[in-house]
Design a protein around this motif. Sequence first.
Motif, PDB file in Angstrom:
ATOM      1  N   ASN A 117       0.879  -1.204  -0.022  1.00 15.36           N
ATOM      2  CA  ASN A 117      -0.010  -0.074  -0.089  1.00 15.36           C
ATOM      3  C   ASN A 117       0.927   1.289   0.060  1.00 15.36           C
ATOM      4  O   ASN A 117       1.420   1.442   0.990  1.00 15.36           O
ATOM      5  N   SER A 163       0.439   4.137   0.430  1.00 14.98           N
ATOM      6  CA  SER A 163       0.183   5.271   1.070  1.00 14.98           C
ATOM      7  C   SER A 163       0.731   5.096   2.504  1.00 14.98           C
ATOM      8  O   SER A 163       0.839   6.146   3.470  1.00 14.98           O
ATOM      9  N   GLU A 183       3.674   5.229   4.800  1.00 15.51           N
ATOM     10  CA  GLU A 183       5.120   5.227   4.848  1.00 15.51           C
ATOM     11  C   GLU A 183       6.078   4.428   5.254  1.00 15.51           C
ATOM     12  O   GLU A 183       7.196   4.204   4.862  1.00 15.51           O
ATOM     13  N   ASP A 211       1.593   0.696  -5.553  1.00 15.82           N
ATOM     14  CA  ASP A 211       2.537   1.680  -5.205  1.00 15.82           C
ATOM     15  C   ASP A 211       1.813   3.349  -5.387  1.00 15.82           C
ATOM     16  O   ASP A 211       2.205   3.984  -4.809  1.00 15.82           O
ATOM     17  N   ASN A 224      -1.972   5.795  -6.055  1.00 16.41           N
ATOM     18  CA  ASN A 224      -3.192   6.015  -5.735  1.00 16.41           C
ATOM     19  C   ASN A 224      -4.312   5.293  -6.668  1.00 16.41           C
ATOM     20  O   ASN A 224      -4.356   5.594  -7.898  1.00 16.41           O
ATOM     21  N   GLU A 273     -10.309  10.008  -7.788  1.00 16.07           N
ATOM     22  CA  GLU A 273      -9.628  10.998  -7.176  1.00 16.07           C
ATOM     23  C   GLU A 273      -8.929  11.635  -8.283  1.00 16.07           C
ATOM     24  O   GLU A 273      -8.401  11.016  -9.402  1.00 16.07           O
ATOM     25  N   GLU A 329      -5.658  12.277  -8.075  1.00 14.20           N
ATOM     26  CA  GLU A 329      -4.308  12.003  -7.887  1.00 14.20           C
ATOM     27  C   GLU A 329      -4.293  10.484  -8.515  1.00 14.20           C
ATOM     28  O   GLU A 329      -3.212   9.687  -7.979  1.00 14.20           O
ATOM     29  N   PHE A 345       2.213   8.549  -3.958  1.00 17.03           N
ATOM     30  CA  PHE A 345       1.993   9.129  -2.906  1.00 17.03           C
ATOM     31  C   PHE A 345       3.319  10.227  -2.402  1.00 17.03           C
ATOM     32  O   PHE A 345       4.535   9.853  -3.088  1.00 17.03           O
TER      33      PHE A 345
END
Length: 420
Positions: A173, A175, A177, A204, A206, A211, A213, A218
């Motif tokens: 995912n 998003s 970190e 990796d 979105n 959306e 993005e 991210f």
Amino acid sequence: MIYRSVLTLFIAIMLSGTILAFGQTGNIHLSWTGKNKPDVSHTMAVTWNAIGSKSMICYGEDSLDLKLSKSPIAIEVFNGSSKSYNYKARLTGLTPGRTYYYKCGTEDAKWTPIYSFKTAPVAGSEQEYIIGVWGDTQNNAGNLAFEQTERIVKQMAHYPLNLSIHMGDIVENGSVEKSWYEFLKIAQPITAIAPFMPALGNHDVNNKTKEKEFQKPFPIFYDSFNLPGDHLNYSYDYGNIHFVAVNSGFAQGAAKEGKTLMQKESADYKWLDRDLASARKNRNITWIILYAHYPIYSFGVSHIPEWQSNISPLLDQYHVDLCLTGHRHVYERHKAMRNGIADRQEDQMVYDHPNGTVYITNGSSGGSLQGLGGDNMPSMVYTAKEKVYTYAIMTVQGNKIIYDVYNSKNAKIDSFSLVK
Ligand SMILES: [Fe+2]
């Protein structure tokens, strides 16, 4: 060569299982960067993560006499959740084909061990190059702490890699970190000594189709990597090889919304067209190798059908030699394809002046294994008969490529050569 292998192994042993040790500095990885095509013979980008805001880098050709980099070396990025900073340095004015040593650290003299890398030779040189090929390292079931990936990294660290290319789905995912930092920690034994040049996968970026993005990475990705161009679609030359990384986004979701990337006449498509045309005209280039996450040809439903009618013609037109991909967690290799037709192939282990591009799906270097591939497809030459985590070592020797595929126990499961 032997020295580099030993050094690589030493570093792998030293660093396995550490996180921000050695003075709270880690997640070191090399790459090439630049607004356009990077100068791989004279530059090297070093990116690392450190606790504290005063980290620096020393480098030089003599491991006993490393000089502090004088260039504005670091872009500090505070990552709220990790409470650390990312540093990006671009070393310039390097000599082609030379070994350099470096270390990163903080003002209180807590330095990392000394690492080494080798700059690329001058453009067009025909030497032996060893390239690691991996992908789909995502931390999902069976690989939650990158356990499978770590095994593969330890195996790859035995080879004196000139660089490694990654087929995307670096993390499960994009998003999260923490996942990126854990991956960079696990990957460090090979990425701190040879440039790491990934193409991004659907996990990796979105995936929310509505959306703005959608299909974009991210912020953590831009903060943690230092790649050429827009970081998503980029190319570089190494010796006599032209590499092209292509972002395939989240193709399955995009197709339903009419948002498939690289549609004909899009800006990205035009960029790819120009890039391949220029590479094929370049007399220094023998090989063109394109890599992306989603396959263009694969057994089952995991490929991008639209790319068969728009990108494949470009690969045909500019005689791209290899199209390397991931996404489907099954290793499979196809006959050379041109105009959608599979080339005749006498020897399944040798592509001798093939008429077309060889398409390979590189399986998984950690992400949970999917069902077996099927071979009732006209183009299929080889697909693994059992579920295996894999990586490949691609050796380029002038006009010959040797492609060896290993499982995570380091047993060779496939091997072929490509001659032109
Ligand atoms: Fe994947």
